[in-house]
Design a protein around this motif. Structure first.
Motif, PDB file in Angstrom:
ATOM      1  N   LYS A 220       8.533  95.306  45.296  1.00 44.17           N
ATOM      2  CA  LYS A 220       8.913  94.318  45.164  1.00 44.17           C
ATOM      3  C   LYS A 220       8.409  93.539  45.520  1.00 44.17           C
ATOM      4  O   LYS A 220       8.112  92.088  44.669  1.00 44.17           O
ATOM      5  CB  LYS A 220      10.542  94.203  45.743  1.00 44.17           C
ATOM      6  N   ARG A 221       8.160  93.109  45.817  1.00 45.77           N
ATOM      7  CA  ARG A 221       6.484  92.120  47.211  1.00 45.77           C
ATOM      8  C   ARG A 221       5.646  92.009  46.449  1.00 45.77           C
ATOM      9  O   ARG A 221       5.578  90.674  45.909  1.00 45.77           O
ATOM     10  CB  ARG A 221       6.123  92.656  48.216  1.00 45.77           C
ATOM     11  N   ILE A 222       4.944  93.085  45.744  1.00 43.07           N
ATOM     12  CA  ILE A 222       3.591  92.569  44.833  1.00 43.07           C
ATOM     13  C   ILE A 222       4.024  92.325  43.948  1.00 43.07           C
ATOM     14  O   ILE A 222       3.442  91.567  43.622  1.00 43.07           O
ATOM     15  CB  ILE A 222       2.858  93.850  44.783  1.00 43.07           C
ATOM     16  N   LYS A 223       5.493  92.832  43.508  1.00 38.28           N
ATOM     17  CA  LYS A 223       5.156  92.070  41.919  1.00 38.28           C
ATOM     18  C   LYS A 223       5.993  90.790  41.738  1.00 38.28           C
ATOM     19  O   LYS A 223       5.620  89.731  41.103  1.00 38.28           O
ATOM     20  CB  LYS A 223       6.653  92.383  41.397  1.00 38.28           C
ATOM     21  N   ASN A 224       6.478  89.930  42.819  1.00 34.59           N
ATOM     22  CA  ASN A 224       6.989  88.834  43.861  1.00 34.59           C
ATOM     23  C   ASN A 224       5.212  87.628  43.325  1.00 34.59           C
ATOM     24  O   ASN A 224       5.580  86.747  43.134  1.00 34.59           O
ATOM     25  CB  ASN A 224       7.947  88.354  44.728  1.00 34.59           C
ATOM     26  N   ILE A 225       4.593  88.187  44.606  1.00 34.46           N
ATOM     27  CA  ILE A 225       3.375  87.850  44.699  1.00 34.46           C
ATOM     28  C   ILE A 225       2.482  87.805  43.528  1.00 34.46           C
ATOM     29  O   ILE A 225       2.072  86.484  43.312  1.00 34.46           O
ATOM     30  CB  ILE A 225       2.481  88.761  45.645  1.00 34.46           C
ATOM     31  N   LYS A 226       2.519  88.579  42.215  1.00 32.33           N
ATOM     32  CA  LYS A 226       2.070  87.678  40.984  1.00 32.33           C
ATOM     33  C   LYS A 226       3.207  87.010  40.069  1.00 32.33           C
ATOM     34  O   LYS A 226       2.279  86.033  39.750  1.00 32.33           O
ATOM     35  CB  LYS A 226       2.376  89.646  40.420  1.00 32.33           C
ATOM     36  N   ASN A 227       3.803  87.220  40.066  1.00 34.51           N
ATOM     37  CA  ASN A 227       5.239  85.591  39.986  1.00 34.51           C
ATOM     38  C   ASN A 227       4.439  84.643  40.243  1.00 34.51           C
ATOM     39  O   ASN A 227       5.022  84.046  40.166  1.00 34.51           O
ATOM     40  CB  ASN A 227       6.280  86.095  39.721  1.00 34.51           C
TER      41      ASN A 227
END
Length: 591
Positions: A220-227
């Protein structure tokens, strides 16, 4: 791939990894905050830059040229560009940074929760392992004691020297120890089963679930950084069209620059309307009747100017303190010659003066239209109040109507005054007479003829003061000095030496002037000519204090150029004095 199955024994490593991930997320948030601060600071500096380079009020005239206009448009576009940087900073703060902060807080709480749960599971398993170890030790102890008891019983039974009671005692002890060993064995087996079940559950179900949650948290952290990265890029992409328009506006502003148009504007702005001087004529000194040292003032007058030498000795008087009174007082410059009041722009060349007067007239007419519109509105309001007194008292607008009427009267008077000056400038007439009676404002009052005493003329109380539009104290047929007239001591001209331009009255040199001494005025000798001069080009007098001349006309040189570009001359046969451009004449001084 799952952390629970692949990393079942890396609890500590996963704990450290998840903490590093959250720390990196915070780092991204700090980066976004710093970028917002930089965008805001950059926008503010751009706006201050534009503000600092805005044209001052005194520079407005220079900003009529196309490069200046383009520069102003460019600054406006830069100001809009600064606004887009502010939009970027605002959107980053409202969406990306806010979401980053909330996500960081949420992930920290979830990580703490999952790690606490994993820690509890590990503690539970560890406690069960301790219980199993204790039961195992108890079983081992009981087993050894049981073995010793059996061994003691067997030896006692084989020993014939022991009594039956001793053998029975050893048997009972053996039975008891064997029973204790069996109980501890059962307890150990139970704890072993329980521990094994817990271990299977711990490593196959419970701990993998915790690791799975940590894995989801990290993903979730990695995906949100991408977003967040995509959102920040999208925010900046959204302002690209406006930034592109700003850049296109700057390019269009550059395309508006036209060097030919600016060249024409410079000509239009600074064109004086004068005719350029021609070639210097050849002067044959052999026809002057002798060398420069032997030539007298009278012979040169008679040979060149055709003037009467007797004029040099003609009796006339001048006001003491003027240049015509024998005291070559330093002039205040060409502005003091033409006008003591610059309302008529008499200090400007003809072409520039006409443009200034036209611009002033346009401004006055605009003010007249505004005042007329205000007056019409007040009249309508008054009519409404008169029709329905409940809405208001008609007398409340009476004072405003009177004020508007007064303003309109003043503005109409100003329009008439400037219109007269403009007609005079367009018609080539002198400023003084061309302005009519309205131009007498600010004129120097003449000497009063009502204070004659024994032939001595006393200075009037209104001397050198600003008079009303009409001269009440002047005698009949007395030449009236107009606005900026040479009769003012500031202009450096005596009353009898004033030329009011092509259309104004000419005052004879022989007209009596006075010199003040102890309250009375006595005749003084006129200023003697310094030489002669020849007009190289025609000159038309368009301002007070100047004098027109024809090409080739010879005049008497009364005063040299004082650095303002004008020379004072006298027309002998008409007894007329005035100023002409120094570059338009060729002077010959008396030896």
């Amino acid at each position: 791939m799952s952390w629970g199955t692949e990393l079942w024994d890396q609890y500590d490593s996963l704990s450290i990894h998840s903490q590093k991930g959250i720390d990196f997320l915070e780092k991204v948030g700090h980066f976004m905050k710093d970028r917002c601060a930089i965008e805001t600071e950059y926008a503010g500096k751009l706006r201050r830059l534009v503000k600092n380079y805005q044209p001052k009020k005194k520079e407005e005239d220079d900003y009529q040229f196309t490069p200046c206009k383009a520069f102003r448009v460019m600054m406006n576009e830069i100001n809009d560009l600064a606004g887009q940087h502010e939009v970027v900073a605002e959107n980053l703060g409202a969406s990306v940074i806010r979401d980053l902060t909330l996500l960081t807080k949420e992930l920290k709480e979830e990580r703490k929760k999952h790690l606490n749960e994993g820690s509890k599971l590990s503690q539970t398993l560890q406690a069960q392992e301790i219980v199993l170890e204790r039961s195992h030790r108890n079983y081992e102890k009981a087993f050894r004691e049981a073995e010793r008891a059996i061994d003691n019983y067997q030896r006692a039974e084989a020993d014939l020297n022991l009594s039956r009671a001793d053998v029975e005692k050893q048997r009972i002890n053996m039975t008891s120890k064997s029973q204790q060993c069996e109980e501890t064995k059962i307890e150990y087996a139970n704890q072993l089963q329980k521990t094994n079940d817990l271990r299977r559950s711990h490593y196959n179900l419970l701990l993998p679930e915790v690791f799975r949650q940590l894995q989801e948290l990290d993903e979730k952290r990695i995906k949100n950084i991408k977003n967040f990265i995509h959102n920040s890029a999208e925010i900046e992409r959204n302002v690209f069209p406006i930034i592109s328009k700003c850049i296109d506006g700057i390019v269009r502003a550059g395309d508006l620059i036209n060097e030919k148009e600016d060249t024409l504007m410079v000509i239009e702005r600074y064109k004086s309307g004068f005719v350029p001087p021609g070639d210097h004529p050849f002067e044959d000194l052999s026809k002057s009747g002798g060398s420069g040292n032997g030539i007298g003032g009278d012979s040169i007058d008679g040979h060149r100017g055709g003037s009467d030498p007797s004029l040099h000795h003609q009796q006339h008087h001048t006001v003491k303190g003027t240049m015509s009174g024998g005291k070559l007082k330093k002039r205040v410059g060409i502005f003091g010659i033409f006008s003591s009041n610059k309302e008529d722009y008499g200090d400007l060349p003809p072409n520039q003066r006409r443009k200034r007067l036209e611009a002033k007239l346009q401004e006055l007419k605009k003010q007249v239209n505004q005042e007329q519109a205000a007056m019409d509105g007040l009249m309508k309001m008054k009519g409404v109040y008169e029709a329905n007194t409940a809405l208001g008292d008609p007398m409340t607008v009476e004072g405003q109507l009177n004020e508007c009427c007064n303003k309109l009267e003043k503005l109409h008077a100003e329009v008439a005054r400037y219109s007269n000056w403009l007609e005079s400038a367009q018609g080539g007439a002198g400023v003084g007479n061309g302005a009519g009676a309205s131009n007498n404002t600010g004129a120097i009052a003449p000497y009063s003829h009502s204070k004659l005493n024994g032939g001595g003329v006393h200075r009037s109380e209104s001397d050198s003061s600003v008079s009303a539009p009409a001269h009440k104290n002047s005698a009949p047929n007395t030449p009236q000095p107009n606005h900026g007239s040479g009769g003012s001591p500031e202009s450096g001209l005596g009353t009898s030496h004033n030329s009011l331009g092509a259309g104004g009255p000419t005052v004879a040199v022989s007209e009596i002037e006075t010199s003040e001494f102890d309250g009375e005025f006595y005749p003084e000798e006129p200023l003697q000519p310094l030489g002669t001069c020849k007009a190289l080009y025609p000159f038309e007098a368009t301002s007070e204090g100047s004098m027109g001349m024809q090409e080739g006309e010879e005049l008497l040189l009364v005063e040299l150029d004082q650095g303002d570009g004008w020379t004072r001359v006298r027309r002998a046969h008409l007894a007329q004095e005035g100023f002409v451009p120094t570059t338009y004449i060729q002077c010959t001084l008396y030896s």
